[in-house]
Design an enzyme around this catalytic site. Structure first.
Site, short mmCIF file in Angstrom:
data_model
loop_
_atom_site.label_atom_id
_atom_site.label_comp_id
_atom_site.label_asym_id
_atom_site.label_seq_id
_atom_site.Cartn_x
_atom_site.Cartn_y
_atom_site.Cartn_z
N THR A 625 44.41 12.36 80.21
CA THR A 625 43.75 11.36 81.07
C THR A 625 43.14 12.04 82.29
O THR A 625 42.10 11.62 82.78
CB THR A 625 44.74 10.26 81.50
OG1 THR A 625 45.88 10.87 82.11
CG2 THR A 625 45.20 9.44 80.31
N LYS A 692 49.06 14.70 92.86
CA LYS A 692 47.96 14.21 93.67
C LYS A 692 46.98 13.48 92.77
O LYS A 692 47.12 13.52 91.55
CB LYS A 692 47.25 15.39 94.34
CG LYS A 692 48.12 16.19 95.30
CD LYS A 692 47.42 17.47 95.72
CE LYS A 692 48.24 18.21 96.79
NZ LYS A 692 47.67 19.52 97.11
N GLY A 695 40.90 11.82 90.19
CA GLY A 695 39.76 11.04 89.70
C GLY A 695 38.50 11.18 90.52
O GLY A 695 37.40 10.99 90.01
N GLU A 696 38.65 11.48 91.79
CA GLU A 696 37.46 11.60 92.64
C GLU A 696 37.07 13.05 92.85
O GLU A 696 35.90 13.37 93.00
CB GLU A 696 37.71 10.88 93.97
CG GLU A 696 38.04 9.41 93.71
CD GLU A 696 38.02 8.52 94.95
OE1 GLU A 696 37.96 9.06 96.07
OE2 GLU A 696 38.06 7.30 94.77
#
Ligand code: FAD
Ligand code: SF4
Lengths: 735, 316
Positions: A625, A692, A695-696
């Site tokens: 993921t 942490k 995704g960004e």
């Protein structure tokens, strides 16, 4: 549980389930079309009617009159709601925009009315019959023109200090033997998520339930309560599945508000979806910026002065795009200056979009670094490595908790074959294509915040997790399931994950790259409590009890996990909160992006040929993921570099290309093979998960790497995104 | 969307007659353009005549040695038809450069010719647009015009015709076969099929009201190298910024039609005499009299460069 000191060894470190590339738990539901999205809860509420939002036809002015006679008389119409019916609604907390216009219109396509009918088609047809007349007033739509009116705003809740100064920037820059002073622009961008903003609202007495598409549910309920003037406790929001958000579905937007108003007026559940052409001007977007970067360096490449100023615009009360955020932390340098300025623009609200501020600012800073490297006759990777820092450059007493930017760059360089790069631009050809490579560093904050969860254990040994965390397509279900499985010593198949219901314990939701780290930590805390309850139920000493292979073990005794719940289901709930580690340590994620492009010799079409990202982002909870997040972000970065621009019509005052034919995002043919390397990192200052967000991070720097590759291919430096062929035509030296 | 009535007809003549009978009617083929426009109330027909079953879905050889393409042949079938791929490669390539597989499965030959512009202001009913509402003005000329036309435009409208297929058809000297409500048929050369906007941009072709397209006729094959080069910001699923459809012969002569620059596929036969002289000379003549906006002036250089690319490719 309060997390105050760096984490030691804990059950998560076993990594039997956590850290494994589990496939998405809800994947089969999505691929078979059986995961219901907001508009698809056909059975959840009886006999829903349909609402169609009417957007303002002007950018700024007043509604003079709304003639509803024809619309009211149209077949199937049940209700029409405007500000004349419900009064002026205040904005919520997260967004500055008023979600219902009237009498003032604040921006184009701001909702003016919702028309409710028996069917969607009837509502849409009737909506076209609503006659709204306006008085137009002059607005400000042009950031360049408004630039000089921009002020340094007050510090907001997000984005950090608008102005920072360390040392003597002006003096050091003036004295620097090598200087770069360049201005870059980034356009307005839209999230362009697949699922439109949609809600089904259902009132039962004074209780309101909404099936919706909202990333931060408890903030959504809070804001909807404020807007409607009802207690938050009376509102329940359900967003079990979200078809993408990218920050564009933070809290309450007009679909949620208009559906709630419509359902109240019609006395029936009502569904409202914004149409694709409405989304661009009705909802929020990433605001355009003008950025000036000044870098001063010694001849051997040590940065002595770093200055970054950024201008953006917004509706009154709206936020500033914090484009200087990364510049504060990325490189060493004794003399520094950053400043944000904000002008008033009467366009739709500028707000969060994936890596807000950071993605935007790094689009500029990382071109600037490439330009400086060229001036210094240095390799751009060497320049970045030379200016690495292990402490927060603005607060040197504050070290980075973990930071392997140099390793990211070096690992990537090896893997990508950077040493084969020809520094002189325009040197490499492949048939009709000019070939170039580019690199950029990546940095994205790793915020973590309070998050709660409830865990249940039944007699069959099934563990059920409940939290109002959302899964916007990112994998939240899966990593939360993996967390609970690891903590309770069972396989993922023994865990049920329930998300996306504001009735569940509160999480910070999906946003700010904090969701994964925060929500799994909340689940960790709840699972610790459940472990204690299990031990207690079995009469074991919690300190000696182990959980493995579906068994509970203590000394010579062992039980099936479900045995603990034989008498009654065990339920544990906890909230993870945080001490001051985030103050003591700069907690960030790092990366490096490598891109190869081809620029067509004749047409100057730009096509990406190869991409590599190396990321350093705490414990990777699930490499599958995580990788999906990064490749999706890299794709978005290609869009930002080459395609995406909300074009402002400065006379009418709106984003003109407001559909997916006019606003182009990358398609499959634009994206080549993408490679992602995830460097190992356990950050004990974050939480017991030592994780942490990622995704960004995957987006930050990508566009600049593409821009630098285009420069390397052509010798044309484009400082204004998106980099389209018209900006190269006539400038490429073809000899 | 406005409420409408619907009927399905069995023959072309029935279709034309049905249209004449009911005012405000429209033919429905694949519906990939018409339905979108109806949802936005850009098109508001009172009556829909579904021509999907009139039997115009065949591609047949003509006695002259060309092809007769039924108006309802889908873009997919046309692009994959063996004689088309062999003898009219330009047409096949242009079709495959357009839209997506799903759309091409629905889109038809006639519908493709009659698809409407993609000017963004045309699509937003709040904006001034002479093509949508005659006399309302044109928001695009002083607005966002990067995609729009540079030649053949007027001060009332600068929209382009967005079809890829039509560019190839124009280079191939196609003709459009029709039947009118009174039963008479005619064949209109594609060169005369579209109208320039002038002061009436809402009138886009010379078709009469209720006239049904029955087929597109291709003359016998002309040989040569067939190239369709479509230039766009993203690699697929985008309308052309500009496109060049070329048939180039061994001796350097040839035909070129250009898309994305004008309200119709743009071809200037007299300019083609300059092809052996090179892209610069040819393009100068092709685009003589162009009146670009500041935002789309780049299309002039882009056409020249792309013609150069095409001529270069044809030589190799
Ligand atoms: C997302 C998207 C992307 C696209 N991209 C491209 C692209 O890249 N390149 C490109 O060229 N096209 C593109 N298209 C346009 C597509 O090619 C057209 O929509 C399609 O060809 C229209 O054919 P249709 O049969 O669906 O027409 P319809 O929508 O059924 O009809 C279009 C018009 O033709 C009329 N009509 C249909 N048949 C007849 C007939 N026999 N006689 C008289 N009038 C008739 C209808 O009344 C209507 O006015 C795209 C479309 C979409 C939606
Ligand atoms: S260019 Fe033509 S289609 Fe576009 S707004 Fe002007 S009149 Fe309408």
């Amino acid at each position: 549980m309060k997390f105050e000191t760096p984490a030691g060894i804990n059950p998560i470190d076993q990594q039997k389930v956590i850290g494994q590339p589990a496939s998405r738990l809800e994947g089969p539901l999505k691929t078979t079309g059986t995961a219901p999205y907001a508009y698809e809860y056909h059975q959840a509420a009886p006999n829903p009617a349909y609402g169609y939002v009417v957007g303002a036809a002007i950018a700024k002015g007043q509604i003079r009159r709304i003639d509803r006679r024809k619309a009211q008389a149209a077949p199937g119409v049940l209700a029409i709601v405007t500000a004349a019916d419900v009064g002026q609604l205040p904005p919520g907390k997260f967004y500055a925009d008023r979600l219902l216009a009237g009498p003032a219109v604040d921006h184009y396509h701001q909702a003016v009315a919702v028309v409710v009918a028996e069917t969607f088609e009837q509502a849409r047809a009737a909506a076209a019959l609503l006659k709204v007349t306006y008085t137009q007033t002059k607005g400000a739509f042009d950031l360049t023109a408004a630039k000089d009116t921009a002020i340094v705003p007050k510090q907001g809740e997000f984005g950090g200090a608008p102005q920072t100064k360390v040392g003597d920037f002006e003096g050091a820059f003036a004295a620097a033997p090598v200087q770069l002073d360049a201005t870059y622009t980034t356009p307005d961008q839209t999230h362009a998520m697949m699922e439109p903003h949609a809600t089904m609202a259902h009132w039962q007495g004074d209780k309101l339930t909404c099936w919706c598409s909202v990333q931060q549910l408890n903030w959504g309920a809070r804001d909807l309560g404020t807007i409607l003037g009802i207690p938050q406790e009376n509102i329940r929001l359900i967003s079990a599945y979200i078809g993408g958000g990218f920050g564009g579905k933070g809290t309450a937007l007009s679909d949620l508000v208009m559906a709630s108003l419509a359902a109240r007026a019609a006395g029936r559940p009502v569904k409202v979806a914004l149409t694709r052409p409405q989304i661009f001007n009705n909802t929020t977007h990433r605001p355009a910026t003008i950025q000036r970067i000044r870098l001063g360096a010694t001849p051997d490449g040590i940065l002595t002065a770093i200055g970054h100023e950024s201008w953006s615009g917004n509706l009154p009360g709206g936020r500033t795009e914090a484009a200087t955020a990364s510049t504060k932390l990325l490189y060493a340098g004794a003399n520094r200056f950053t400043e944000l300025r904000l002008a008033v623009l009467n366009l739709a609200e500028g707000n969060a979009m994936r890596a807000p501020g950071e993605a935007t600012g790094m689009m500029a800073l990382e071109i600037a670094m490439d330009e400086l490297a060229e001036k210094l006759h240095m390799d751009p990777i060497a320049l970045r490595i030379k200016n690495d820092t292990q402490v927060d450059p603005e607060k040197p007493e504050r070290p980075f908790s973990t930071r392997k930017l140099v390793e990211c760059l070096q690992t990537g360089a090896d893997r990508f074959g950077w040493s084969k790069r020809v520094a002189t631009p325009g040197s490499v050809r492949d048939g009709q294509w000019l070939i170039g490579v580019g690199v950029a560093a990546a940095i994205r904050g790793a915020p973590i915040t309070t998050s709660a969860a409830r865990v249940r254990l039944n007699r069959d040994g099934i563990v059920t997790v409940e939290t109002d965390m959302t899964d916007i397509g990112t994998g939240s279900y899966t990593i939360i399931g993996q967390t609970a499985a690891e903590m309770l010593g069972v396989g993922l198949d023994r865990v049920v994950v329930k998300l996306g219901d504001s009735a569940f314990p509160q999480s910070p939701g999906s946003g700010g790259q904090w969701g994964a780290a925060s929500s799994t930590s909340g689940v960790y805390a709840a699972c610790l409590k459940l472990r204690e309850a299990v031990a207690k139920a079995l009469g074991l000493n919690p300190a000696e009890t182990q959980f493995a292979n579906g068994q509970v073990l203590a000394g010579k005794r062992s039980y099936a996990l479900g045995d603990a719940a034989k008498a009654a289901e065990l339920v544990a709930e906890d909230t993870m909160t945080y001490g001051t580690l985030a103050k003591q340590y700069a907690q960030d994620t790092f990366g490096a992006h490598f891109v190869e492009v081809g620029v067509h010799r004749y047409t100057h079409e730009i096509r990406v040929r190869r991409m590599l990202a190396v990321c350093h982002a705490g414990r990777i909870l699930n490499p599958k993921t995580a990788r999906s997040q990064v490749i999706g972000a890299m794709t978005m970065g290609v869009g930002a570099a080459l395609l995406e621009e909300l074009v402002v019509d400065k006379q009418v005052g709106f984003f003109v290309n407001h559909d997916l034919a006019g606003y182009e995002v990358p398609v499959h043919a634009d994206i080549p093979h993408q490679e992602v390397i995830l460097l190992e990192d356990l950050d004990p200052t974050m939480s017991p998960m030592k994780a942490k967000g990622i995704g960004e991070l995957g987006l930050v720097g990508v566009a600049a790497a593409v821009a630098n590759a285009v420069y390397n291919a052509t010798g044309v430096r484009v400082r204004h995104y998106p980099i389209t062929l018209d900006k190269l035509l006539g400038k490429v030296n073809l000899t | 969307m406005k409420t409408f009535t619907y009927e399905r007809v069995r023959t072309p003549a029935e279709a034309a007659a049905a249209a004449a009978r009911t005012p405000g009617s429209k033919f429905l083929a694949g519906g990939t353009n018409l339905l979108d426009l109806m949802k936005l109330e850009i098109e508001t027909p009172a009556h829909i005549i579904d021509v999907g079953k009139v039997g115009l879905d065949k591609i047949e050889p003509t006695p002259a040695g060309g092809l007769r393409i039924g108006a309802l042949v889908t873009n997919t079938d046309l692009a994959n038809h063996l004689p088309v791929r062999r003898d009219y490669g330009l047409l096949s390539r242009a079709l495959l450069a357009g839209a997506t597989g799903q759309l091409r499965n629905k889109a038809t030959t006639a519908g493709n010719l009659l698809q409407r512009t993609r000017c963004p202001y045309f699509y937003d009913t709040n904006q001034r647009c002479n093509k949508r509402v005659p006399g309302s003005g044109c928001a695009a000329i002083a607005g966002f015009s990067r995609q729009l036309g540079v030649i053949g435009t007027s001060n009332a409208c600068i929209a382009t015709h967005p079809s890829d297929m039509a560019v190839a058809m124009r280079a191939l000297d196609a003709g459009v076969e029709t039947v009118k409500a009174n039963g008479t048929t005619r064949t209109i050369p594609l060169a005369q099929f579209y109208r320039l906007p002038g002061q009436t941009p809402h009138l886009e072709t010379i078709l009469e009201k209720n006239e049904l397209i029955t087929a597109v006729l291709l003359p016998p094959p002309v040989g040569g190298v067939h190239i369709y080069q479509k230039v766009r910001d993203r690699a697929s699923y985008a309308f052309a910024l500009i496109s060049v459809g070329a048939i180039v012969q061994k001796d350097g002569t040839g035909r070129i039609a250009v898309g994305g620059v004008a309200p119709q596929p743009w071809r200037v036969e007299t300019a083609e005499q300059l092809l052996p002289a090179g892209a610069k000379e040819f393009t100068a003549q092709l685009l003589q009299g162009a009146r670009p906006t500041k935002e789309n002036a780049f299309k002039l250089a882009l056409v020249e460069n792309t013609v150069a690319a095409v001529l270069n490719e044809a030589r190799h």
